[in-house]
Scaffold this active site. Structure first.
Site, PDB file in Angstrom:
ATOM      1  N   CYS A   1      -1.066   5.760   9.346  1.00 14.69           N
ATOM      2  CA  CYS A   1      -1.482   4.442   8.848  1.00 14.69           C
ATOM      3  C   CYS A   1      -2.633   4.649   7.878  1.00 14.69           C
ATOM      4  O   CYS A   1      -2.632   5.608   7.114  1.00 14.69           O
ATOM      5  CB  CYS A   1      -1.866   3.516  10.008  1.00 14.69           C
ATOM      6  SG  CYS A   1      -3.206   4.149  11.048  1.00 14.69           S
TER       7      CYS A   1
ATOM      8  N   ARG B   1       0.841  -1.209   0.000  1.00 15.68           N
ATOM      9  CA  ARG B   1       0.000   0.000   0.000  1.00 15.68           C
ATOM     10  C   ARG B   1       0.871   1.252   0.000  1.00 15.68           C
ATOM     11  O   ARG B   1       0.549   2.234  -0.660  1.00 15.68           O
ATOM     12  CB  ARG B   1      -0.934  -0.021   1.217  1.00 15.68           C
ATOM     13  CG  ARG B   1      -2.024  -1.075   1.133  1.00 15.68           C
ATOM     14  CD  ARG B   1      -2.719  -1.286   2.465  1.00 15.68           C
ATOM     15  NE  ARG B   1      -3.443  -0.098   2.892  1.00 15.68           N
ATOM     16  CZ  ARG B   1      -4.024   0.025   4.089  1.00 15.68           C
ATOM     17  NH1 ARG B   1      -3.927  -0.960   4.981  1.00 15.68           N
ATOM     18  NH2 ARG B   1      -4.678   1.125   4.414  1.00 15.68           N
TER      19      ARG B   1
END
Length: 304
Positions: A261, A185
């Site tokens: 995050c 990601r």
């Protein structure tokens, strides 16, 4: 800030005012329901802390953002928590969402708060009792004066954007952004779990997936749970990511850290690990990647 099941059991026998909170949370695409699981099994005497409800509304519709002081105080009073109360938080993964709840309490200056390392699964695996009866509402009365939010542990979008043009370890004003999402990601090669959201990363941020701070454990019944790594193992994970010199600069407090995050949840695992190592200058970008990538003006990097 970390308690073993044995230590928690001792506290529950010796401290009558100890408050237990189940702060379990699951990803939006998960079939699991944290509240239903709490009703089905929990540590006796626990209350359920819904991190999506005890939160502030956000212009972009983001969930579990830091609550206002008023919302936090109201939730504490509901659970019978006062500023001096001993609070212990756990989750149903082991260590996953409980650090976020711990960080929230710390943001409002509540000092006497810990998490159960290994959470509910480890508690049960080590033979301590669980409760499946219908929970009873707390009858404790408490007064929690509205606290002020401490600015040091949290960063805004504007602060992160301003910092993104600076190179950590080169510019004295630069803060090091550590990205707790998966490497794929971060690089933009894997999709985000939120449909339509671009993957990639904040310029000049560094990938440090949160699972590098955790140990996977398997109980006798085959169930699994996570615990935080030991201090030497945590230190090794940071050194392996940054290199010895840069890691030492972080350990010595010469470079401040911003943990990020997907939505501000697992960034708290990095925060907890660094706090365990004595690194005090650690903040969390509350919106994290979701808030950053949703804004068309944000610069998105996809290279290492």
């Amino acid at each position: 800030m970390l308690l073993s099941p044995t230590r928690l059991s001792q506290l529950l026998r010796t401290e009558a005012g100890c408050i237990l909170l189940d702060a379990s949370w699951h990803m939006p695409n998960s079939p699991r329901n944290a509240r239903n699981e709490f009703l089905a099994r929990r540590i006796p005497g626990s209350n359920f802390l819904d991190l999506d409800e005890v939160a502030s509304p956000h212009d972009l519709g983001l969930k579990h953002m830091l609550p206002s002081g008023e919302v936090f105080a109201k939730a504490c009073e509901k659970f019978g928590i006062e500023p001096s109360s001993r609070v212990v938080i756990y989750d149903s993964h082991g260590v996953f969402s409980s650090p976020r709840a711990l960080w929230t309490f710390k943001c409002f200056g509540h000092q006497n708060v810990s998490i159960l390392d290994g959470g509910l699964p480890r508690w049960a695996a080590e033979g301590f009792p669980t409760d499946s009866n219908p929970p009873q509402d707390s009858t404790k009365t408490a007064t929690y004066p509205v606290p002020s939010l401490e600015s040091k542990p949290v960063r805004s979008y504007e602060e992160v954007v301003s910092n993104s043009g600076l190179i950590p370890f080169q510019s004295p004003a630069a803060e090091l952004v550590l990205d707790a999402r998966s490497r794929g990601r971060y690089l933009g090669t894997d999709p985000e779990p939120r449909p339509g959201l671009s993957s990639g990363h904040i310029p000049n941020s560094v990938s440090l997936p949160f699972n590098l701070f955790l140990e996977n454990n398997t109980a006798k019944d085959g169930s699994s749970y996570t615990t935080l790594l030991s201090e030497p193992q945590l230190r090794t994970a940071v050194v392996d990511t940054l290199g010895p010199e840069k890691a030492q600069a972080v350990f010595d407090g010469k470079v401040s850290v911003i943990a990020s995050c997907g939505s501000g949840m697992t960034a708290a695992i990095l925060w907890l690990g660094l706090q365990t190592l004595g690194v005090k200058q650690v903040a969390i970008y509350d919106e994290s990647w979701t808030g950053y990538a949703l804004r068309p003006s944000s610069r998105v990097e996809k290279s290492p």
